[in-house]
Motif scaffolding. Structure first.
Motif, PDB file in Angstrom:
ATOM      1  N   UNK A   1       0.772  -1.236   0.049  1.00  0.00           N
ATOM      2  CA  UNK A   1       0.057   0.054   0.169  1.00  0.00           C
ATOM      3  C   UNK A   1       0.974   1.306  -0.009  1.00  0.00           C
ATOM      4  N   UNK A   2       1.961   1.277   0.755  1.00  0.00           N
ATOM      5  CA  UNK A   2       2.850   2.490   0.925  1.00  0.00           C
ATOM      6  C   UNK A   2       3.439   2.869  -0.454  1.00  0.00           C
ATOM      7  N   UNK A   3       4.087   1.656  -0.901  1.00  0.00           N
ATOM      8  CA  UNK A   3       5.018   1.741  -2.071  1.00  0.00           C
ATOM      9  C   UNK A   3       4.049   1.943  -3.169  1.00  0.00           C
ATOM     10  N   UNK A   4       2.822   1.530  -3.400  1.00  0.00           N
ATOM     11  CA  UNK A   4       2.050   1.750  -4.388  1.00  0.00           C
ATOM     12  C   UNK A   4       1.782   3.379  -4.472  1.00  0.00           C
ATOM     13  N   UNK A   5       1.330   4.118  -3.299  1.00  0.00           N
ATOM     14  CA  UNK A   5       1.028   5.286  -3.097  1.00  0.00           C
ATOM     15  C   UNK A   5       2.435   6.062  -3.341  1.00  0.00           C
ATOM     16  N   UNK A   6       3.464   5.830  -2.752  1.00  0.00           N
ATOM     17  CA  UNK A   6       4.742   6.553  -3.213  1.00  0.00           C
ATOM     18  C   UNK A   6       5.037   6.722  -4.713  1.00  0.00           C
ATOM     19  N   UNK A   7       4.782   5.588  -5.270  1.00  0.00           N
ATOM     20  CA  UNK A   7       5.285   5.659  -6.620  1.00  0.00           C
ATOM     21  C   UNK A   7       4.149   6.511  -7.341  1.00  0.00           C
ATOM     22  N   UNK A   8       2.897   6.481  -7.175  1.00  0.00           N
ATOM     23  CA  UNK A   8       1.921   7.458  -7.884  1.00  0.00           C
ATOM     24  C   UNK A   8       2.214   8.800  -7.667  1.00  0.00           C
ATOM     25  N   UNK A   9       2.613   9.086  -6.409  1.00  0.00           N
ATOM     26  CA  UNK A   9       2.953  10.425  -6.190  1.00  0.00           C
ATOM     27  C   UNK A   9       4.287  10.841  -6.853  1.00  0.00           C
ATOM     28  N   UNK A  10       5.160  10.135  -6.850  1.00  0.00           N
ATOM     29  CA  UNK A  10       6.397  10.243  -7.463  1.00  0.00           C
ATOM     30  C   UNK A  10       6.137  10.719  -9.048  1.00  0.00           C
ATOM     31  N   UNK A  11       5.420   9.981  -9.501  1.00  0.00           N
ATOM     32  CA  UNK A  11       5.032   9.905 -10.955  1.00  0.00           C
ATOM     33  C   UNK A  11       4.192  11.490 -11.250  1.00  0.00           C
ATOM     34  N   UNK A  12       3.386  11.689 -10.255  1.00  0.00           N
ATOM     35  CA  UNK A  12       2.762  13.152 -10.345  1.00  0.00           C
ATOM     36  C   UNK A  12       3.497  14.342  -9.708  1.00  0.00           C
ATOM     37  N   UNK A  13       4.551  13.993  -9.475  1.00  0.00           N
ATOM     38  CA  UNK A  13       5.710  15.029  -8.917  1.00  0.00           C
ATOM     39  C   UNK A  13       6.809  15.305  -9.964  1.00  0.00           C
ATOM     40  N   UNK A  14       6.783  14.208 -11.014  1.00  0.00           N
ATOM     41  CA  UNK A  14       7.654  14.414 -12.033  1.00  0.00           C
ATOM     42  C   UNK A  14       8.948  13.620 -11.646  1.00  0.00           C
ATOM     43  N   UNK A  15       9.064  12.782 -10.547  1.00  0.00           N
ATOM     44  CA  UNK A  15      10.155  12.349 -10.119  1.00  0.00           C
ATOM     45  C   UNK A  15      10.123  10.829 -10.728  1.00  0.00           C
ATOM     46  N   UNK A  16      10.504  10.725 -12.025  1.00  0.00           N
ATOM     47  CA  UNK A  16      10.603   9.420 -12.705  1.00  0.00           C
ATOM     48  C   UNK A  16      11.373   8.128 -12.194  1.00  0.00           C
ATOM     49  N   UNK A  17      12.562   8.701 -11.948  1.00  0.00           N
ATOM     50  CA  UNK A  17      13.811   7.795 -11.437  1.00  0.00           C
ATOM     51  C   UNK A  17      13.311   7.293 -10.089  1.00  0.00           C
ATOM     52  N   UNK A  18      12.669   8.224  -9.324  1.00  0.00           N
ATOM     53  CA  UNK A  18      11.929   7.913  -7.712  1.00  0.00           C
ATOM     54  C   UNK A  18      10.999   6.782  -8.009  1.00  0.00           C
ATOM     55  N   UNK A  19      10.200   7.203  -9.216  1.00  0.00           N
ATOM     56  CA  UNK A  19       8.771   6.168  -9.462  1.00  0.00           C
ATOM     57  C   UNK A  19       9.416   4.813  -9.846  1.00  0.00           C
ATOM     58  N   UNK A  20      10.476   5.014 -10.542  1.00  0.00           N
ATOM     59  CA  UNK A  20      11.247   3.633 -11.083  1.00  0.00           C
ATOM     60  C   UNK A  20      11.854   2.850  -9.822  1.00  0.00           C
ATOM     61  N   UNK A  21      12.503   3.396  -8.750  1.00  0.00           N
ATOM     62  CA  UNK A  21      12.850   2.786  -7.925  1.00  0.00           C
ATOM     63  C   UNK A  21      11.890   2.103  -6.934  1.00  0.00           C
ATOM     64  N   UNK A  22      10.920   3.056  -6.680  1.00  0.00           N
ATOM     65  CA  UNK A  22       9.800   2.734  -5.903  1.00  0.00           C
ATOM     66  C   UNK A  22       8.985   1.241  -6.554  1.00  0.00           C
TER      67      UNK A  22
END
Length: 165
Positions: free
Chosen positions: A114-135
């Protein structure tokens, strides 16, 4: 008081899961030692090794957002881990121990998913593509661990728990 934005929420969520992963690193060796089935022991040991990589990835995400890697007390994970410790104590030596340990580990996995799914979504919305890939990489591993635990539960642990000692 800093403005409450998605960026602030993302950082807060990172601190939460960072703390959780550090606590999980401490709990998994105890679970591996308590487990009676070789498959359960191996799964907990393997996930401990994976969790070290999860912590490293989170540190990379903190670097991406130019923030210090730090945890924030996560009462949810403390409660889930405490339940696992109760199972270890109350079912020690019983045929149901491994089934209980697996259920506790899956509660942890579901929290992390649940946490990683949410964080990945937020990272994408914040334009943090590399962070989204890591998450996402960690999210995929957490899902695979959950499936592996289900397989152990269905193939051995639950059946063992049904048998009287």
């Amino acid at each position: 008081m800093p403005e409450k934005t998605l960026e602030a929420l993302f950082y807060d969520g990172l601190k939460d899961i960072y703390y959780a992963e550090k606590q999980i690193l401490k709990a998994l060796p105890k679970m591996a030692r308590a487990a009676q089935l070789p498959d359960s022991k191996a799964a907990f040991q393997k996930h401990r090794d994976e969790t070290e990589h999860h912590v490293e990835r989170l540190q990379q995400v903190f670097e991406i957002i130019d923030k210090r890697a730090q945890g924030k007390t996560c009462e949810a994970i403390q409660g889930i881990i405490a339940e696992g410790e109760e199972i270890m104590e109350e079912f020690k030596g019983s045929p149901a121990l491994d089934a209980g340990l697996i259920s506790a580990a899956q509660a942890v996995e579901h929290y992390e998913i649940a946490r990683y799914g949410t964080l990945k979504t937020w990272a994408k919305q914040l334009g943090l593509e590399k962070a989204a890939l890591l998450l996402d990489q960690t999210l995929q591993e957490e899902g695979a661990t959950d499936k592996a635990l289900t397989k152990i539960a269905l193939s051995a642990a639950n059946n063992k728990a049904k048998v009287a000692a």
